[in-house]
Scaffold this active site. Sequence first.
Site, short mmCIF file in Angstrom:
data_model
loop_
_atom_site.label_atom_id
_atom_site.label_comp_id
_atom_site.label_asym_id
_atom_site.label_seq_id
_atom_site.Cartn_x
_atom_site.Cartn_y
_atom_site.Cartn_z
N SER A 51 -24.34 29.88 22.82
CA SER A 51 -23.71 29.36 21.59
C SER A 51 -24.65 29.62 20.42
O SER A 51 -25.64 28.92 20.23
CB SER A 51 -23.44 27.86 21.73
OG SER A 51 -22.82 27.35 20.57
N CYS A 58 -22.46 35.30 13.08
CA CYS A 58 -22.14 35.66 11.69
C CYS A 58 -23.32 35.43 10.75
O CYS A 58 -23.35 35.94 9.64
CB CYS A 58 -20.93 34.88 11.20
SG CYS A 58 -19.41 35.26 12.09
N TYR A 77 -6.67 20.70 -10.90
CA TYR A 77 -7.16 21.39 -12.10
C TYR A 77 -7.98 20.46 -12.99
O TYR A 77 -7.56 19.36 -13.32
CB TYR A 77 -6.00 21.97 -12.92
CG TYR A 77 -6.40 22.29 -14.34
CD1 TYR A 77 -7.38 23.26 -14.58
CD2 TYR A 77 -5.87 21.60 -15.41
CE1 TYR A 77 -7.79 23.54 -15.88
CE2 TYR A 77 -6.28 21.88 -16.72
CZ TYR A 77 -7.25 22.84 -16.94
OH TYR A 77 -7.67 23.12 -18.21
N LYS A 111 -3.19 27.67 -15.22
CA LYS A 111 -2.43 28.71 -14.53
C LYS A 111 -3.43 29.50 -13.68
O LYS A 111 -4.14 30.36 -14.19
CB LYS A 111 -1.70 29.61 -15.52
CG LYS A 111 -0.48 28.95 -16.15
CD LYS A 111 0.42 29.94 -16.85
CE LYS A 111 0.02 30.13 -18.30
NZ LYS A 111 1.01 30.91 -19.08
#
Length: 549
Positions: free
Chosen positions: A38, A42, A423, A431
């Site tokens: 284990s 990465c 936001y 947006k």
Amino acid sequence: MKFVIIGGVAGGMSAATRLRRLNEDAEIIVLEKGPYVSFANCGLPYYVSGEIQQRQELLVQTPEQLKARFQLDVRPFSEAISIDAENKVVQVRNDEGEYSLSYDKLILSPGAKPFIPPIKGLDQANNVFTLRNVPDVDQIMKFTISQNPKKAMVIGAGFIGLEMAESLAKRGIDVTIVEKAPHVLPPIDEEMAAFVTKELKANQVTVLTGTSATAFTNNGRSVLLENGEEIATDLIILSVGVQPENTLALQAGIETGMRGGILVDEHYQTSQKDIYAVGDAILVKQFTSQEDALISLASPANRQGRQVADVLSGIPRKNLGSLGTAIVRVFSQAVASTGLTERQLMALGLEYKSVHVQGKSHAGYFPHAEGILLKLLFNPTTGELYGAQAIGKDGVDKRIDIIATAIKGRLTVEDLPELEFSYAPPFGSAKDPVNMAGYAALNIMEGISESIQWYELTEKQAEGAFLLDVRTTNEVAQGSLKGAYHIPLDDLRCRLHELPKDKEIIVSCQSGLRSYLAERILKQSGYQAKNLDGAFNLYSTIKPEEIVK
């Protein structure tokens, strides 16, 4: 019930621990031919760069820890050398010899192995390494510390190749990348990869594409390329891809498919009774196309390990396929993708359109907002989302993860503007770029806007199209598209008489927004107009030689 798992790391250990959580009384044995069952594979390149400073941080769990918490019988340095599928026995080799191990259910999680190209002189080179596990990174670190290489060559510009190029450069090593494909990072489309090349070159990495290494001479201190060039180097990293580790599967009579990938059904069952397989070695279905695919990524492998444990515990799970969502950092830039690329869509013969939108990681007026270029691929008739790619310094992962989720949830172009995101100026925009990509794609679907791609411009001009640049005078002074006629957007309505009504007008600006506004003005004034998708920013990056300064 006795479960034997061959191979640890993502798929195997996820299966083992989930099996234990669901089967307290089961016997669970994990065989791992290497020393570590284990570890964070990465994270290996970032240990080379020094960002991960302690080797111990790469080791996630030890056999002792797994025994104490999960009562798993984890056996490192234990290589499964054969499987007798009829009698349900695995032959195992360790330091003490060989022994037979019976099983009720067997899970194969052998992973993938680096593909080693047949390069002349490879057997004489003592400075060539691959990177797949902890012993590999140990060898690389030992070499760099003892030999102090000044020059390195990374052969292969995929995700691992780029991570290693960055890591070696951060150690002060002069790095050259060699990639056989026409561009770096072959899993993404050409124009998006151009921004990666730009970032590599900005960090003094030499990039050679469309060529490959054909021979190593002088014990690997010199590399002969397919194009005839010979390059001196002290260190070579082979990163030309991986292939399924299918040796055991083939020996056991298990059916394989494309590129040797192990064939499994939707419950991970192989062609042999009571033998299952997960991880990098298996063929999966690409989620959208349902074509066979090899997707060597940690997230799908972890999910598959858990799912096969559920199946073996009587919980009806199915492998629904994978998108191949991935991300890589290249110096200050991050590039990510999900789903199908434009190249794949062409090969599949699917009807598609693409849009490129340029947004910000958060509100542009708030400090440290970084640009994001987002490419969306979709079906122009149904609005089905096919895939997306993005590049930028910040916020790329968020946007690609959103679109990956939308694809898995079978949302369409029409749904993207409806998505509501948290936001506030430090975090996003009112947006979001994902919303904007939805708006742009919806405009194309509904016929409000028409666009052409960067690779269509030359042909359009040859056919007589009129190219209009609506950027400011100052912007044009920094460089312009060859053959473009300049009218700033704010002056366009007053100067429409300068434009031909008998020709198709291709409109370009810096990013694509102002050219869309100009397209709307022109169309409603009786002109034939189309927007150059991605505009000057995209075209000048992929075709810098065609920019007039």
